[in-house]
Design a protein around this motif. Sequence first.
Motif, PDB file in Angstrom:
ATOM      1  N   TYR A  95     -33.095 -65.945   1.393  1.00  0.00           N
ATOM      2  CA  TYR A  95     -32.117 -66.456   0.568  1.00  0.00           C
ATOM      3  C   TYR A  95     -32.033 -67.994   0.088  1.00  0.00           C
ATOM      4  O   TYR A  95     -31.890 -68.375  -0.827  1.00  0.00           O
ATOM      5  CB  TYR A  95     -30.964 -65.957   1.333  1.00  0.00           C
ATOM      6  CG  TYR A  95     -29.609 -65.967   0.534  1.00  0.00           C
ATOM      7  CD1 TYR A  95     -29.576 -65.033  -0.395  1.00  0.00           C
ATOM      8  CD2 TYR A  95     -28.819 -67.351   0.091  1.00  0.00           C
ATOM      9  CE1 TYR A  95     -28.223 -65.045  -1.227  1.00  0.00           C
ATOM     10  CE2 TYR A  95     -27.698 -67.088  -0.527  1.00  0.00           C
ATOM     11  CZ  TYR A  95     -27.446 -66.172  -1.280  1.00  0.00           C
ATOM     12  OH  TYR A  95     -26.383 -66.331  -2.169  1.00  0.00           O
ATOM     13  N   GLY A  96     -32.543 -68.802   1.215  1.00  0.00           N
ATOM     14  CA  GLY A  96     -32.688 -70.316   1.153  1.00  0.00           C
ATOM     15  C   GLY A  96     -33.757 -70.678  -0.007  1.00  0.00           C
ATOM     16  O   GLY A  96     -33.435 -71.352  -0.996  1.00  0.00           O
ATOM     17  N   PHE A  97     -34.846 -69.915  -0.043  1.00  0.00           N
ATOM     18  CA  PHE A  97     -35.832 -70.200  -1.068  1.00  0.00           C
ATOM     19  C   PHE A  97     -35.274 -69.999  -2.366  1.00  0.00           C
ATOM     20  O   PHE A  97     -35.516 -70.663  -3.284  1.00  0.00           O
ATOM     21  CB  PHE A  97     -37.154 -69.458  -0.756  1.00  0.00           C
ATOM     22  CG  PHE A  97     -37.960 -69.307  -1.608  1.00  0.00           C
ATOM     23  CD1 PHE A  97     -38.981 -70.255  -2.045  1.00  0.00           C
ATOM     24  CD2 PHE A  97     -38.026 -68.302  -2.812  1.00  0.00           C
ATOM     25  CE1 PHE A  97     -39.685 -70.486  -3.138  1.00  0.00           C
ATOM     26  CE2 PHE A  97     -39.035 -68.383  -3.727  1.00  0.00           C
ATOM     27  CZ  PHE A  97     -39.911 -69.311  -4.159  1.00  0.00           C
ATOM     28  N   ALA A  98     -34.586 -68.732  -2.426  1.00  0.00           N
ATOM     29  CA  ALA A  98     -34.148 -68.270  -3.877  1.00  0.00           C
ATOM     30  C   ALA A  98     -33.096 -69.523  -4.515  1.00  0.00           C
ATOM     31  O   ALA A  98     -32.839 -69.690  -5.541  1.00  0.00           O
ATOM     32  CB  ALA A  98     -33.315 -66.907  -3.629  1.00  0.00           C
ATOM     33  N   MET A  99     -32.144 -69.779  -3.525  1.00  0.00           N
ATOM     34  CA  MET A  99     -31.251 -70.896  -3.793  1.00  0.00           C
ATOM     35  C   MET A  99     -32.026 -72.004  -4.229  1.00  0.00           C
ATOM     36  O   MET A  99     -31.867 -72.763  -5.537  1.00  0.00           O
ATOM     37  CB  MET A  99     -30.407 -71.127  -2.503  1.00  0.00           C
ATOM     38  CG  MET A  99     -29.092 -70.247  -2.283  1.00  0.00           C
ATOM     39  SD  MET A  99     -28.316 -70.685  -0.830  1.00  0.00           S
ATOM     40  CE  MET A  99     -27.542 -72.284  -1.455  1.00  0.00           C
TER      41      MET A  99
END
Length: 201
Positions: free
Chosen positions: A56-60
């Motif tokens: 999720y952090g990568f997507a953000m």
Amino acid sequence: MHPIEPRIASNQIQNDRPLTRVCFVQSVSVLRLFATLLFASLAFQNLPLRLLACIYGFAMCSDLVDGFLARRLNMESYAGKVIDLVSDKSLTVVSLLYAAERGIYILPLALIAMREMVVIGLRLITVDGTQLLPTSRVFGGVMAFLIWSNTMYLLFVPNDSNRLQTVKHIYYGCALIVIVNLVVRIYVSRGRIMASITKAE
């Protein structure tokens, strides 16, 4: 009433912008979409929270990266804007679905989702060369970051924790802000909206 169209002729694209650079910048947005779908498919599996948080952090973070690269390398394009928009809204919708599954009240989530769908539709329409619903990159970025970071925080909040109430309040606050903003923007753009309804093809 017509969809937004690129201003550069198709035979000029390869001459003005190296294809490899364009593909590289746009691939970041595509990876965000893949990361979003991966998170959605794994969110409720028996997996370590850190792994889910990394996905999720990568997507953000990729939202900041592709925008920075596009401006830095002068690779902004119509296709890139559409891919970026779809990836951003997909991450927001998946975030809202995850929040709903975690027990967040459906009303604020539904209001945020409704606003996202209205905006994505109206942004693709122009009247006499002017975008039907002008956007604010700063406001959109701040609200997206607030919703996404709230979902990231929710990953680590147990269902029986008092902190869950804080998350619920933040979603209510986000819903109120985006709905008020949408109403104001529609009011300001009411002339173009009426023109788009009455104008013949």
